[in-house]
Design a protein around this motif. Structure first.
Motif, short mmCIF file in Angstrom:
data_model
loop_
_atom_site.label_atom_id
_atom_site.label_comp_id
_atom_site.label_asym_id
_atom_site.label_seq_id
_atom_site.Cartn_x
_atom_site.Cartn_y
_atom_site.Cartn_z
N ALA A 330 22.19 -7.11 25.79
CA ALA A 330 21.89 -7.64 24.50
C ALA A 330 20.45 -8.13 24.61
N PRO A 331 19.99 -8.86 25.50
CA PRO A 331 18.74 -9.32 25.43
C PRO A 331 17.54 -8.54 25.52
N SER A 332 17.95 -7.08 26.19
CA SER A 332 17.19 -6.12 26.27
C SER A 332 16.72 -5.32 25.28
N LEU A 333 17.85 -5.32 24.48
CA LEU A 333 17.77 -4.54 23.22
C LEU A 333 16.86 -5.39 22.19
N ARG A 334 17.13 -6.53 22.25
CA ARG A 334 16.29 -7.68 21.36
C ARG A 334 14.83 -7.61 21.61
N GLN A 335 14.55 -7.71 23.01
CA GLN A 335 13.12 -7.60 23.28
C GLN A 335 12.46 -6.42 23.05
N ALA A 336 13.02 -5.45 22.98
CA ALA A 336 12.55 -4.09 22.70
C ALA A 336 12.45 -3.81 21.16
N ILE A 337 13.08 -4.53 20.23
CA ILE A 337 12.83 -4.26 18.79
C ILE A 337 12.19 -5.57 17.97
N VAL A 338 11.90 -6.40 18.76
CA VAL A 338 11.23 -7.65 18.15
C VAL A 338 9.76 -7.71 18.37
N PRO A 339 8.71 -7.92 17.25
CA PRO A 339 7.45 -8.07 17.54
C PRO A 339 6.94 -9.18 18.13
N ALA A 340 6.18 -9.24 19.01
CA ALA A 340 5.47 -10.35 19.84
C ALA A 340 5.25 -11.66 19.06
N ARG A 341 4.95 -11.50 17.93
CA ARG A 341 4.57 -12.69 17.30
C ARG A 341 5.60 -13.52 16.77
N LEU A 342 6.84 -12.63 16.83
CA LEU A 342 8.14 -13.47 16.28
C LEU A 342 9.04 -13.68 17.44
N MET A 343 8.52 -13.34 18.72
CA MET A 343 9.52 -13.37 19.78
C MET A 343 10.26 -14.72 20.06
N GLY A 344 9.35 -15.66 20.31
CA GLY A 344 9.94 -17.17 20.25
C GLY A 344 10.82 -17.45 19.31
N ARG A 345 10.58 -17.18 18.07
CA ARG A 345 11.63 -17.62 16.95
C ARG A 345 12.72 -16.89 16.89
N VAL A 346 12.72 -15.55 17.14
CA VAL A 346 13.98 -15.03 16.95
C VAL A 346 14.69 -15.34 18.14
#
Length: 470
Positions: A330-346
């Motif tokens: 689950a975390p690997s999938l999320r990290q692969a599809i979320v833009p860097a600028r939003l990563m902390g908030r997502v």
């Protein structure tokens, strides 16, 4: 070079070592804290208060914390927070040595450590994709190794050590965790610096936080990934709140045996983390996540019905395997599809949902045990986990996962996925039901401690699967 043969950067070895050291300390305190509380009271609701206190910072500051991490230097955030937590643990250690421990003090310490965990875990989740160049296969391998180390130390080696150290002195486990935090801080400080996220104009912190939360709730795949640990934490915290009492009163397990019982879950977690990548390739990530959720529910049902330590240990081993695989996939999938600028908030929004659910689970477990029977919280947890499996199966299906990964394929950088209508502003995410991309989770790039974890990234007071069910 393909991601399958690409080597990890040198900094990853230091990050892995930091997690290994830190997670050993976590495992020590994970076994020692409930046992310390048990020496002060046998009231289930008081024990639940200590368990829940560590999750309250996510309820109060979760999304705002993610917005701050998206503004700050992520490496600096990690080492400063770990150093601060090392210093803070001296207080309960001194109280234990002077025989001044109390339930309110343990709850206050859990709250402060949880606040530190909020910032550390969010920063670590956002830092890893930058360190690894946002390569999906490399991220999955990295999360498997990180999760494996966390599970081995915090679940396998740490609990028996914590139980043994508690017999030496009540302050010893707390001081051991403090040392692990400090060593982790020193190692993280040597990691390579990464560029800070690009500032988003002059937007207020609250507006940026709201944009990150909106991004998760408007995307069915991300929402499904967030709901699993949220519902999971209600179930797992209901179990964790009464587990020490259940093991002692119904299974006849002593203090040292309780540490071994937690080790059984960790053994399964190691197995699950090790086979996660293979499981994802064979079944597809979406189907694999559905299967691991079902396994967790059935395993907790077996734990509820257990009448001896061996059946309980086997059930926890199976449950740990499901959780270990989930917290890699689950975390690997999320990290692969979320833009860097939003990563902390997502990441923080997802974790906030999970952690805010944890106090509900803790108090639900205490109430059910007090009102009915010590086994009732375990049966209720199994029902919740199986219901959650049915609800989220279509939200995280293989079709949605594949569509999100295709849309997130770089067309000019990880922050510019291929979708032509990708919004320029995080407050206006594309509609998740756009006909060309049914999930539109395209605009993302993956992050716990587990949930890590979780621990949930490097250290997490509540593991994400029992935890950040990441």
């Amino acid at each position: 070079m393909t991601s399958g043969t690409r080597k990890f950067p040198a900094g990853f070895g230091r990050l892995w070592t930091a997690q290994t050291v830190s997670s050993l300390g976590d495992g020590v305190s994970h076994a020692a804290l409930p046992l310390l509380a048990l020496t002060l009271t046998r009231e289930p609701m008081a024990l639940a208060a200590v368990t829940a206190a560590g999750t309250l910072p996510w309820l109060l500051f979760g999304v705002l914390g993610g917005a701050l991490v998206d503004r700050w230097d992520r490496r600096r955030t990690m080492w400063v927070v770990d150093a601060a937590r090392a210093v803070l643990l001296v207080i309960p250690a001194a109280a234990a040595a002077l025989d001044l421990l109390s339930i309110p003090l343990l709850a206050a310490v859990a709250f402060v450590l949880g606040l530190g965990g909020l910032f550390f875990d969010t920063a670590a989740t956002a830092y890893l994709p930058d360190l690894l160049g946002r390569d999906p296969a490399l991220l999955e391998r990295a999360n498997s190794r990180l999760r494996g180390a966390q599970t081995a130390m915090s679940g396998f080696a740490g609990p028996p050590v914590g139980s043994a150290l508690l017999a030496v002195g009540r302050a010893v486990p707390l001081l051991t965790d403090a040392v692990s935090f400090m060593l982790s801080a020193l190692l993280v400080r040597t990691l390579p610096a990464m560029p800070r996220p690009v500032p988003e104009g002059r937007e207020s912190l609250l507006r940026q936080a709201r944009a990150g939360a909106s991004y998760v709730f408007r995307d069915r795949l991300l929402l499904g990934l967030a709901l699993r640990p949220a519902v999971g934490n209600i179930a797992f915290l209901a179990v964790e709140t009464v587990l020490a009492l259940f093991a002692h009163d119904r299974l006849g397990i002593d203090t040292y045996g309780f540490g071994l019982l937690l080790t059984a879950e960790a053994t399964g977690g190691l197995l699950g983390a090790g086979i996660a990548s293979s499981l994802g390739r064979r079944l597809g990530t979406g189907t694999a996540l559905t299967c691991t959720a079902a396994v967790e529910g059935l395993a907790v049902l077996g734990l509820a019905a257990a009448t001896n330590p061996y059946v309980a240990g086997a059930a926890l081993t199976v449950c740990g395997a499901g959780m270990g695989a989930t917290m890699v996939l689950a975390p690997s999938l999320r990290q692969a599809i979320v833009p860097a600028r939003l990563m902390g908030r997502v990441a923080s929004t997802s974790r906030m949902l999970a952690m805010c659910a944890a106090p509900v689970g803790a108090f639900l477990g205490g109430w059910l045990a007090t009102t009915y029977d010590i086994r009732t919280p375990l049966y209720a947890a199994a029902v919740l986990l199986l219901a959650m499996t049915a609800v989220t199966a279509t939200m995280t299906s293989n079709r949605r996962v594949e569509a999100a990964l295709r849309a997130a394929a770089p067309a000019g950088g990880p922050d510019h996925p291929a979708h032509p209508d990708h919004p320029a502003h995080p407050d206006h995410p594309a509609h998740p039901d756009h006909p060309a991309h049914p999930d539109h989770s395209a605009h993302q790039a993956h992050p716990d401690h587990p949930d890590h974890p979780d621990h949930q990234a490097l250290k997490d007071p509540v593991q994400e699967g029992a935890t950040d069910a990441v």
